[in-house]
Structure formats: structure tokens, C-alpha cells
Write an enzyme that holds these catalytic residues in place. Structure first.
Site, short mmCIF file in Angstrom:
data_model
loop_
_atom_site.label_atom_id
_atom_site.label_comp_id
_atom_site.label_asym_id
_atom_site.label_seq_id
_atom_site.Cartn_x
_atom_site.Cartn_y
_atom_site.Cartn_z
N ASP A 1 -3.64 10.35 -48.76
CA ASP A 1 -3.06 9.34 -49.14
C ASP A 1 -4.31 8.07 -49.18
OD1 ASP A 1 -0.75 10.76 -48.79
OD2 ASP A 1 0.12 9.55 -47.12
N HIS B 1 -6.81 17.10 -47.51
CA HIS B 1 -6.44 18.42 -47.89
C HIS B 1 -7.30 18.93 -49.32
CE1 HIS B 1 -2.19 18.61 -45.93
NE2 HIS B 1 -2.75 17.44 -45.63
N SER C 1 -10.27 5.80 -43.12
CA SER C 1 -11.79 6.01 -43.77
C SER C 1 -11.66 6.27 -45.13
CB SER C 1 -12.48 6.98 -42.88
OG SER C 1 -13.76 7.01 -43.12
#
Length: 348
Positions: free
Chosen positions: A75, A201, A315
Site C-alpha cells: 500500500d 509482497h 517507509s
């Protein structure tokens, strides 16, 4: 300061104020609590566990269409993307950093080859949750590795791509001369805000051959700071996963930030970041080969959308990969993306 905040994150929140405090945090930073795999806030004893919360399986559908080449690994907000020109990557429009400095040079005298090859050969040092449907170990199914390579069109070794016989040197400086005529290097920078889902991911089906951990600072990587500080992503502590996919080179780099530095890679239990006692000086890196984990693939096979690791707070994730000239990004600058959303296509 970052380590102090990290320690604060680990402090247990009294049960009496746990739920209202976490609800306040979620309200301030816009966390969607309805997506959580475990919605009971009483099960999150501290901020660290809440930051690293899991989502429901259906919360982030992964775009599995054949024409989709790369999906968002996390995200966040797309800070910038494009083609790597003259070995320079744009961190934001107008500010660039060197690809060699970002990935490190194989012959860099500052590079410290940690004695981890032996550790990689020892049972228990690498986690067994690498594959969704198989256990990664010395007895890992060779037939499954063969099928993964064939089905995903992945060459068996990175050696022919980067001109190196050493798994610890998939360095960026070899890429320019090894790209085929119909390929380019592309990049995409995604910023994770404090309220975002903090796990990252796999952006594609690929094989991770090596990890490089760079010592550095933990400056904020917010969009404002990214537009202000030259070489921000080179200055900060980061963990680069380097390997190959069907179109050549593939990499995913997790960049640390203020109050962050605890980068987790699920299949690499040796990784330790944001340490008080640093064995590396800024600019130095340690490296670990995953070659011994699969003699067939010479690395760790990852499937598109598979969880790889995460941050303990917001981050940045930087993708750098080779792809045909027909590759086109499917996002816009400053666009908000979700993990699994299509980032780009290879047009036929």
C-alpha cells in the site's frame, strides 16, 4: 531517536487504555480497522504489533491477469516511476541518485561479505515459510522448482544476465551492458504512510538470489523530504533483495525511515536492522546469498502477491527491474495504490 521510538513501540499498552489509544492512532492516520484479520484491538499489546497487523485474505486482491507484468508490492503513494537513464534513478522529479550507490558495487572496498554462506547452509537459519505451498529446505522439491522456472519463463541463473558467476554479485553496475536490445531498466518508488498496511509482497513471479543490507541513516522519507534531500534513499538504511524474473533483472528494496529501521524479511531470520551497535559504517553493506536454498533455481522463488516481509512503521519500497520497451506503467505520480494493484503491463 529511531531506536528510542522502536523501544517505545515495544512497550506494552495497559489494557485499560489499549483500545482507545489504538483507535485514536487509527483515526489520526486513517487506518481501516475493518480490513484487519484480527479486529480485536485488545490482541495488540503494543504499537509495534498494531503497525505490523495482518489483513483479511480478501482485503487485497492481487491482479493475476496475464497481461499484468508487475503489481504494487505494498500500500502507499507512488512518488515517482519511469526509465533509468544514464544509471541515474529519479527519487522525485528533478532529484536523482546513482544506481551504483543505491545497490552497491561488487568490487566496492567498503563491501563487507558477512560470513553468512555457511549460515545459509545450516538448518534453521532461514525460515520455512518462504513458499505458500511448499517448505523451503534442503529437501525442497526439485520438480516444483523446475515447474516454477518453466511456468514463469525464468532463466535458471542470473549469471548470464549480469555476467557474474558469483551469486553475491548481482550488482547494478553490470546491468547496463547486459541488457538486451529490446529491454530497459525501469523503477517505481512507493511511499508507505504511518496509517498504511506495513507489509510488502512480491511484485511478480521471480527468484531472489541475494540480499544486501546497507548501513545508513533513518531520515524521514515523506514526500516533502524526498523532494528536498538529494540522495535520500542512498543515505538511509535499506535492504535490497536482488534476483531475476522472466524479463531479466528484478529487485525490491525496503528503505528505512525516521522511527523505522526494523525491516523484516520472512525467509531471512539472520537479518537485523536499526541496531544500536552497528557492525557496518554508513555506505557499507553486508550480503547474503540464497543460492544454497534451491540448487535448481539458485535462490528463493516468490509468487506474485506473496508476502515477503514488512516494516514496523511507514517507509518506502523501491522497485528496479528490466523489461521490454513495450512495458507501460499503469499508474500516475502521487497516485494512491494498494498491494496487488497493477503497476504496469507488457504490451504485445
Amino acid at each position: 531517536m529511531s531506536r528510542l521510538f522502536g523501544s517505545f513501540n515495544e512497550v506494552e499498552i495497559p489494557r485499560l487504555v489499549r483500545k482507545p489509544l489504538l483507535c485514536l492512532y487509527a483515526w489520526i492516520f486513517g487506518c481501516n480497522l475493518s480490513e484487519m484479520k484480527d479486529p480485536d484491538l485488545m490482541h495488540y499489546p503494543n504499537l509495534a504489533t498494531f503497525f505490523y497487523r495482518e489483513l483479511r485474505e480478501d482485503a487485497r486482491p492481487v491482479d493475476m491477469r496475464d497481461e499484468v507484468a508487475v503489481v504494487s508490492p505494498s500500500d502507499g503513494k507512488v512518488l515517482h516511476f519511469g526509465v533509468v537513464e544514464q544509471r541515474e534513478v529519479e527519487q522525485v522529479k528533478g532529484l536523482t541518485y546513482s544506481l551504483d550507490a543505491f545497490f552497491g558495487k561488487a568490487d566496492d572496498p567498503q563491501a563487507i561479505e558477512a560470513a553468512l554462506d555457511k549460515a545459509a547452509d545450516e538448518p534453521g537459519t532461514i525460515g520455512d515459510e518462504t513458499l505458500a505451498d511448499a517448505v523451503l529446505s534442503h529437501s525442497h522439491n526439485a520438480a516444483a522448482d523446475d515447474e516454477f522456472a518453466v511456468v514463469n519463463g525464468i532463466p535458471y541463473t542470473l549469471d548470464t544476465i549480469i555476467g557474474s558467476a558469483d551469486a553475491l554479485t548481482p550488482a547494478a553496475q553490470s546491468l547496463g551492458s547486459q541488457l538486451r536490445d529490446y529491454e530497459r531498466l525501469y523503477f517505481c518508488v512507493i511511499y508507505l504512510a504511518p496509517g498504511d498496511y506495513h507489509r510488502f509482497h512480491s511484485p511478480a513471479n521471480w527468484v531472489v538470489e541475494a540480499r544486501r543490507h546497507f548501513a545508513g541513516e533513518l531520515y524521514s522519507v515523506s514526500p516533502y523530504i524526498a523532494r528536498t534531500i538529494q540522495n535520500l534513499f542512498v543515505l538511509n538504511e535499506r535492504v535490497a533483495l536482488l534476483g531475476r524474473w522472466k524479463h531479466g533483472f528484478m529487485s525490491m528494496t525496503a528503505v528505512g525511515a525516521t522511527n523505522v529501521g526494523s525491516v523484516v524479511v520472512n525467509f531471512d531470520k539472520n537479518l537485523r536492522t536499526n541496531l544500536k551497535e552497528k557492525s557496518l559504517l554508513p555506505g557499507e553493506f553486508s550480503q547474503l546469498s540464497y543460492k544454497a536454498l534451491s540448487p535448481r533455481l539458485a535462490g528463493v522463488p516468490l509468487k506474485r502477491g506473496q508476502e515477503v516481509g514488512g516494516f514496523r512503521l511507514g517507509s518506502t519500497v523501491v522497485l528496479v527491474f528490466s523489461a521490454p520497451h513495450s512495458f507501460k506503467f499503469a499508474v500516475e505520480p502521487e497516485q494512491t495504490v494498494k498491494m496487488g494493484q497493477a503497476l504496469g503491463f507488457v504490451q504485445s
